[in-house]
Each structure stands twice: as structure tokens, then as C-alpha cells.
Enzyme design. Sequence first.
Site, PDB file in Angstrom:
ATOM      1  N   HIS A   1     -30.678  79.045  79.832  1.00 12.82           N
ATOM      2  CA  HIS A   1     -29.265  79.563  80.864  1.00 12.82           C
ATOM      3  C   HIS A   1     -29.663  81.219  81.335  1.00 12.82           C
ATOM      4  CE1 HIS A   1     -26.477  76.416  78.919  1.00 12.82           C
ATOM      5  NE2 HIS A   1     -27.130  77.614  76.960  1.00 12.82           N
TER       6      HIS A   1
ATOM      7  N   CYS B   1     -24.239  79.597  71.900  1.00  9.19           N
ATOM      8  CA  CYS B   1     -25.492  80.358  72.721  1.00  9.19           C
ATOM      9  C   CYS B   1     -25.077  81.540  73.307  1.00  9.19           C
ATOM     10  CB  CYS B   1     -26.103  79.670  73.091  1.00  9.19           C
ATOM     11  SG  CYS B   1     -26.135  78.400  74.019  1.00  9.19           S
TER      12      CYS B   1
END
Length: 355
Positions: free
Chosen positions: A220, A140
Site C-alpha cells: 500500500h 495493516c
Amino acid sequence: MIRVGVNGYGTIGKRVADAVAAQPDMELVGVTKTTPNYGAEAAIRRGYDLYAAIDDRLGEFEAAGVGVTGTLADLLDAVDVVVDCCPSGIGERNRPTYEAHGVPAVYQGGEDAGIADASFNARGSHAGAWDADSLRVVSCNTTGLSRLLAPLDETYGVEKARVTLVRRGGDPSETDRGPINDVVPDPKTVPSHHGPDVNTILPGVDVDTAALKAPVTAMHTHSVNVTLETEPSAAAVGELLGGEGRLFLIPERAGIDGAGALKDYAADVGRPRGDLWENCVWEESISVEGRDLYLFQNVHQEADVVPENVDAIRALATDTTRAESVARTDESLGIGLESLLSDGGTGRSPLTADD
């Protein structure tokens, strides 16, 4: 129609399965589970054929009253491509099985780069995937960085990229992850694995990464500093990034100040599971001092690799061009929060509080 099987129906697998089922040129043949838990029942409720990932656990499914169509071997005999969405390290153990059945495989970024013929990101490496029999969709964070750095390098040249990643401690369903009340370097060494992983997609880009883990589950956050080879204005950089389909520039007027608000907005506009397939870049964070570019972006770890998996399937199974595949994937999934912010599909912005 490309017949696709998804081995592993967890955080990524269930999202990939939904994305495959939404494609006009793909058929989701089935998904696998190792145990007859709530995920297995959810797959059946969505109308997906369920297969037992481990042969000797068929009895567990039968005892739980969860019907299965067959085993992983049966699924592999019925598909053109398998997408391995198993936990990190399991893909390597599954590789001989896929090869024995002669089925091209898409692996996830939790596996080592050497598991597949090539690492894959639709924005940065699609052309190199044509002759591959297996592909690894990068993680990711690497996906998010590749999407950002590729257009910057193509347009301005990247002399050096430095990124600090503040990573979520775990996904919402991962009750065994942490930290709980701490922020820790992870790893303590620099660079973290993300920089070298970006180089499997963009080998010519000099990038260093440092990573921390925080006690959150949402997304994130990347603090990005890129030294460019030329001196663009912040406005020019914003226009460039705003033209990338899988980058969402969050306007200041939106009032979106963090990952929580981003997820809330995604859910409000009808995104399944509140998913954000795009990098989310704060437009007001984009600043340029000389040749140094600074910005913040958020990456939804549960979702941003999903469209890349769809494109990787086409790269293995067809001669569809990168542009054609990306356009087809984006249209079928409804990627493009920028357009939703413009008019919400109604001719007016859903974020304009004028009534």
C-alpha cells in the site's frame, strides 16, 4: 513460556507463527488449517504441529496423507493464548469457541472493532490492553497510520490528518482479487473505514482517509498531509520519525523508488519472504509548509501487523511493559532496516557502490 496457538495458517497466520516461534518467551504449540493444501504441508515441513480447524474434515487430511495432531479444540486446550488469523468475519464465528475454552484471543483487523475488549497497536494503545481478555490488532493500514501519527501527535500535536491510501488489489496468492486494469475508489465514500479505525487507537486525532485500489500486489502507498499544532522543520520531523523503531526512513541515496525496489531490497538483505515489518517513509518526501507536513509512506500489508501480534500476545498473557515487549520483539525478528542501510552488519553500507 507463553503457549500460543495460531488458528489459520494463511498470509498473516504463517508469518505470525514464524514470529512466535522466534520469541524467547513463547512456545508455538501448533497451527490450524481447514484443508490439507500446500499450506498445511508447508507448516509440517517447518516443524509445526498441525491441527484440523474443522472437526469433520479430519478425514480429508487422513485421505491426503497429511498428519494432524488433533482438532482446534485440542489446540485450545493446550495454549495460553490463541491468535485468530482466519479470513475476515470468521473470527466472530470463532469467538464463542475461544470463550468456551477460556482462552484469551488476539483477532485481526478484518474483524469489527467490537469483537474484542480493545483495539491494539503497540505504539499507540498498548497501555490500554492490560485489563483485556481479548485484543484486535488493527489492519495493516491502520497499524501504519497509528505508528506514524502517534509520535507526531505526542511531539507537535495533530490538528488534522488527511490521508489518501492507494491500496494493493490483492496479495500475491489471491488470484481472485482485483482490479486487473483499473484504479477504483474503494470505497467511493469519504472517509474510508481507515480513519475511524485509527480512532480506536488514537481517539483524540482528527483524521480523514480516502482510499483507492490499484492493480498491484506489492504494498500500500499512503499520501499523507498532517496539519500540526506547531511548526517544526522538515529535518526535525525526519529526526523524530527516524528515531521510531518501526519506521524506516528511506534515504535518497538508496535508489529505492517504489514498492518493487523495497521488496527487492528486503529479500536481498535476507528478510523472510521479503517482508517489511516497518513503515517505509521516503525521507526526501518529508516537507513542511507552515504547519502542514507532507510525506509518502509504503506499508507491506502482509507483514506490518506481525510484530503487533507478538506484542498483543504479551499484553494478554504477561505484565511486560510496552517498551520491553517492543524491544524483545524487534530484536528477535531483526527489525530495523535503518541499521542495515548504515553498515549491513559489516561496518559499511550494502548500498554504497564504491567498488
